[in-house]
Design a protein around this motif. Sequence first.
Motif, mmCIF file in Angstrom:
data_model
loop_
_atom_site.group_PDB
_atom_site.id
_atom_site.type_symbol
_atom_site.label_atom_id
_atom_site.label_comp_id
_atom_site.label_asym_id
_atom_site.label_seq_id
_atom_site.Cartn_x
_atom_site.Cartn_y
_atom_site.Cartn_z
ATOM 1 N N SER A 161 0.840 -1.204 0.000
ATOM 2 C CA SER A 161 0.000 0.000 0.000
ATOM 3 C C SER A 161 0.869 1.245 0.000
ATOM 4 O O SER A 161 0.612 2.199 -0.737
ATOM 5 C CB SER A 161 -0.920 0.010 1.223
ATOM 6 O OG SER A 161 -1.844 -1.043 1.144
ATOM 7 N N ARG A 162 1.911 1.248 0.827
ATOM 8 C CA ARG A 162 2.807 2.400 0.913
ATOM 9 C C ARG A 162 3.533 2.646 -0.398
ATOM 10 O O ARG A 162 3.798 3.790 -0.762
ATOM 11 C CB ARG A 162 3.837 2.153 2.012
ATOM 12 C CG ARG A 162 3.708 3.120 3.132
ATOM 13 C CD ARG A 162 4.745 2.938 4.179
ATOM 14 N NE ARG A 162 6.086 3.144 3.661
ATOM 15 C CZ ARG A 162 7.184 2.949 4.363
ATOM 16 N NH1 ARG A 162 7.096 2.537 5.589
ATOM 17 N NH2 ARG A 162 8.361 3.166 3.842
ATOM 18 N N GLU A 163 3.844 1.575 -1.119
ATOM 19 C CA GLU A 163 4.551 1.700 -2.389
ATOM 20 C C GLU A 163 3.608 2.051 -3.543
ATOM 21 O O GLU A 163 4.053 2.284 -4.659
ATOM 22 C CB GLU A 163 5.289 0.399 -2.712
ATOM 23 C CG GLU A 163 6.422 0.080 -1.755
ATOM 24 C CD GLU A 163 7.533 1.114 -1.809
ATOM 25 O OE1 GLU A 163 8.000 1.450 -2.914
ATOM 26 O OE2 GLU A 163 7.928 1.609 -0.740
ATOM 27 N N GLY A 164 2.292 2.021 -3.283
ATOM 28 C CA GLY A 164 1.325 2.402 -4.301
ATOM 29 C C GLY A 164 0.958 1.299 -5.283
ATOM 30 O O GLY A 164 0.439 1.566 -6.364
ATOM 31 N N TYR A 165 1.209 0.041 -4.908
ATOM 32 C CA TYR A 165 0.868 -1.080 -5.786
ATOM 33 C C TYR A 165 -0.586 -1.492 -5.593
ATOM 34 O O TYR A 165 -1.101 -1.473 -4.476
ATOM 35 C CB TYR A 165 1.750 -2.296 -5.490
ATOM 36 C CG TYR A 165 3.223 -2.086 -5.708
ATOM 37 C CD1 TYR A 165 3.707 -1.459 -6.854
ATOM 38 C CD2 TYR A 165 4.156 -2.541 -4.778
ATOM 39 C CE1 TYR A 165 5.064 -1.277 -7.065
ATOM 40 C CE2 TYR A 165 5.520 -2.361 -4.977
ATOM 41 C CZ TYR A 165 5.965 -1.731 -6.114
ATOM 42 O OH TYR A 165 7.308 -1.550 -6.311
ATOM 43 N N ASP A 166 -1.237 -1.881 -6.690
ATOM 44 C CA ASP A 166 -2.525 -2.563 -6.589
ATOM 45 C C ASP A 166 -2.216 -3.978 -6.143
ATOM 46 O O ASP A 166 -1.327 -4.621 -6.709
ATOM 47 C CB ASP A 166 -3.223 -2.614 -7.959
ATOM 48 C CG ASP A 166 -3.749 -1.258 -8.400
ATOM 49 O OD1 ASP A 166 -4.073 -0.430 -7.524
ATOM 50 O OD2 ASP A 166 -3.830 -1.027 -9.611
ATOM 51 N N HIS A 167 -2.925 -4.488 -5.137
ATOM 52 C CA HIS A 167 -2.605 -5.837 -4.675
ATOM 53 C C HIS A 167 -3.829 -6.549 -4.117
ATOM 54 O O HIS A 167 -4.806 -5.929 -3.729
ATOM 55 C CB HIS A 167 -1.467 -5.821 -3.654
ATOM 56 C CG HIS A 167 -1.775 -5.033 -2.417
ATOM 57 N ND1 HIS A 167 -1.730 -3.667 -2.386
ATOM 58 C CD2 HIS A 167 -2.131 -5.424 -1.178
ATOM 59 C CE1 HIS A 167 -2.045 -3.240 -1.177
ATOM 60 N NE2 HIS A 167 -2.300 -4.284 -0.431
ATOM 61 N N ALA A 168 -3.716 -7.864 -4.152
ATOM 62 C CA ALA A 168 -4.755 -8.744 -3.627
ATOM 63 C C ALA A 168 -4.053 -9.906 -2.944
ATOM 64 O O ALA A 168 -2.858 -10.130 -3.158
ATOM 65 C CB ALA A 168 -5.651 -9.251 -4.754
ATOM 66 N N ARG A 169 -4.795 -10.662 -2.144
ATOM 67 C CA ARG A 169 -4.199 -11.771 -1.404
ATOM 68 C C ARG A 169 -5.032 -13.037 -1.530
ATOM 69 O O ARG A 169 -6.254 -12.995 -1.503
ATOM 70 C CB ARG A 169 -4.097 -11.406 0.078
ATOM 71 C CG ARG A 169 -3.590 -12.561 0.923
ATOM 72 C CD ARG A 169 -3.734 -12.297 2.405
ATOM 73 N NE ARG A 169 -3.335 -13.455 3.179
ATOM 74 C CZ ARG A 169 -3.724 -13.680 4.416
ATOM 75 N NH1 ARG A 169 -4.519 -12.817 5.026
ATOM 76 N NH2 ARG A 169 -3.325 -14.756 5.058
ATOM 77 N N LEU A 170 -4.329 -14.154 -1.642
ATOM 78 C CA LEU A 170 -4.907 -15.483 -1.484
ATOM 79 C C LEU A 170 -4.237 -16.091 -0.261
ATOM 80 O O LEU A 170 -3.039 -15.923 -0.069
ATOM 81 C CB LEU A 170 -4.599 -16.376 -2.693
ATOM 82 C CG LEU A 170 -5.306 -16.081 -3.992
ATOM 83 C CD1 LEU A 170 -4.801 -17.029 -5.085
ATOM 84 C CD2 LEU A 170 -6.804 -16.240 -3.832
ATOM 85 N N ASP A 171 -4.993 -16.840 0.568
ATOM 86 C CA ASP A 171 -4.385 -17.436 1.747
ATOM 87 C C ASP A 171 -4.202 -18.946 1.624
ATOM 88 O O ASP A 171 -3.947 -19.641 2.599
ATOM 89 C CB ASP A 171 -5.175 -17.086 3.016
ATOM 90 C CG ASP A 171 -6.603 -17.586 2.979
ATOM 91 O OD1 ASP A 171 -6.984 -18.274 2.002
ATOM 92 O OD2 ASP A 171 -7.348 -17.294 3.933
ATOM 93 N N THR A 172 -4.312 -19.447 0.398
ATOM 94 C CA THR A 172 -4.101 -20.869 0.136
ATOM 95 C C THR A 172 -3.525 -21.027 -1.264
ATOM 96 O O THR A 172 -3.710 -20.150 -2.112
ATOM 97 C CB THR A 172 -5.418 -21.662 0.275
ATOM 98 O OG1 THR A 172 -5.175 -23.035 -0.040
ATOM 99 C CG2 THR A 172 -6.497 -21.130 -0.658
ATOM 100 N N GLY A 173 -2.831 -22.139 -1.487
ATOM 101 C CA GLY A 173 -2.273 -22.388 -2.813
ATOM 102 C C GLY A 173 -3.315 -22.859 -3.811
ATOM 103 O O GLY A 173 -3.143 -22.719 -5.022
ATOM 104 N N ALA A 174 -4.410 -23.422 -3.309
ATOM 105 C CA ALA A 174 -5.453 -23.933 -4.197
ATOM 106 C C ALA A 174 -6.054 -22.774 -4.985
ATOM 107 O O ALA A 174 -6.421 -21.754 -4.421
ATOM 108 C CB ALA A 174 -6.535 -24.640 -3.384
ATOM 109 N N GLY A 175 -6.116 -22.919 -6.282
ATOM 110 C CA GLY A 175 -6.708 -21.890 -7.130
ATOM 111 C C GLY A 175 -5.769 -20.747 -7.481
ATOM 112 O O GLY A 175 -6.158 -19.833 -8.205
ATOM 113 N N ALA A 176 -4.532 -20.778 -6.966
ATOM 114 C CA ALA A 176 -3.618 -19.660 -7.216
ATOM 115 C C ALA A 176 -3.276 -19.516 -8.699
ATOM 116 O O ALA A 176 -3.264 -18.406 -9.223
ATOM 117 C CB ALA A 176 -2.340 -19.829 -6.391
ATOM 118 N N VAL A 177 -3.015 -20.625 -9.374
ATOM 119 C CA VAL A 177 -2.640 -20.536 -10.792
ATOM 120 C C VAL A 177 -3.813 -19.998 -11.609
ATOM 121 O O VAL A 177 -3.620 -19.161 -12.497
ATOM 122 C CB VAL A 177 -2.133 -21.896 -11.318
ATOM 123 C CG1 VAL A 177 -1.855 -21.823 -12.810
ATOM 124 C CG2 VAL A 177 -0.868 -22.328 -10.571
#
Length: 138
Positions: free
Chosen positions: A28-44
Amino acid sequence: MGEAGRKPRVLVVEDEDNIAIALDYLLSREGYDHARLDTGAGAVDRIRATRPDLVLLDVMLPGVSGYEICQDVRMDPALADVRILMMTARGSAMERRKGLALGADGFISKPFELGELRAEVHRILDAPALAPDGGAAP
């Protein structure tokens, strides 16, 4: 760093909330758009759908390991421009070699200093993209 005028998009794949909170703060401080996944399933599938500029990828994840995700992304030519920074609490030289051999653009050991992570994120995002033949893109 992506298209001109567009903030880099970062996908965080991390199951530990305290680390994800620190990453959220930094990104957030660097100004990047970002999202999070909390599991490896579905990451790809999520990477294919959103085409992030960078994936911050934990090695030890529930469901699918970060190594498997990295390998799957690198086997898909359509995702060749997605950069991957792997993160692990088991930061041995062997772990680092394995991650880089599977196509990661960088590897950082946890716990990390935010300044160290910030520098590594900038290094990876600012590096010239590789052309499909492995050479630097024009």
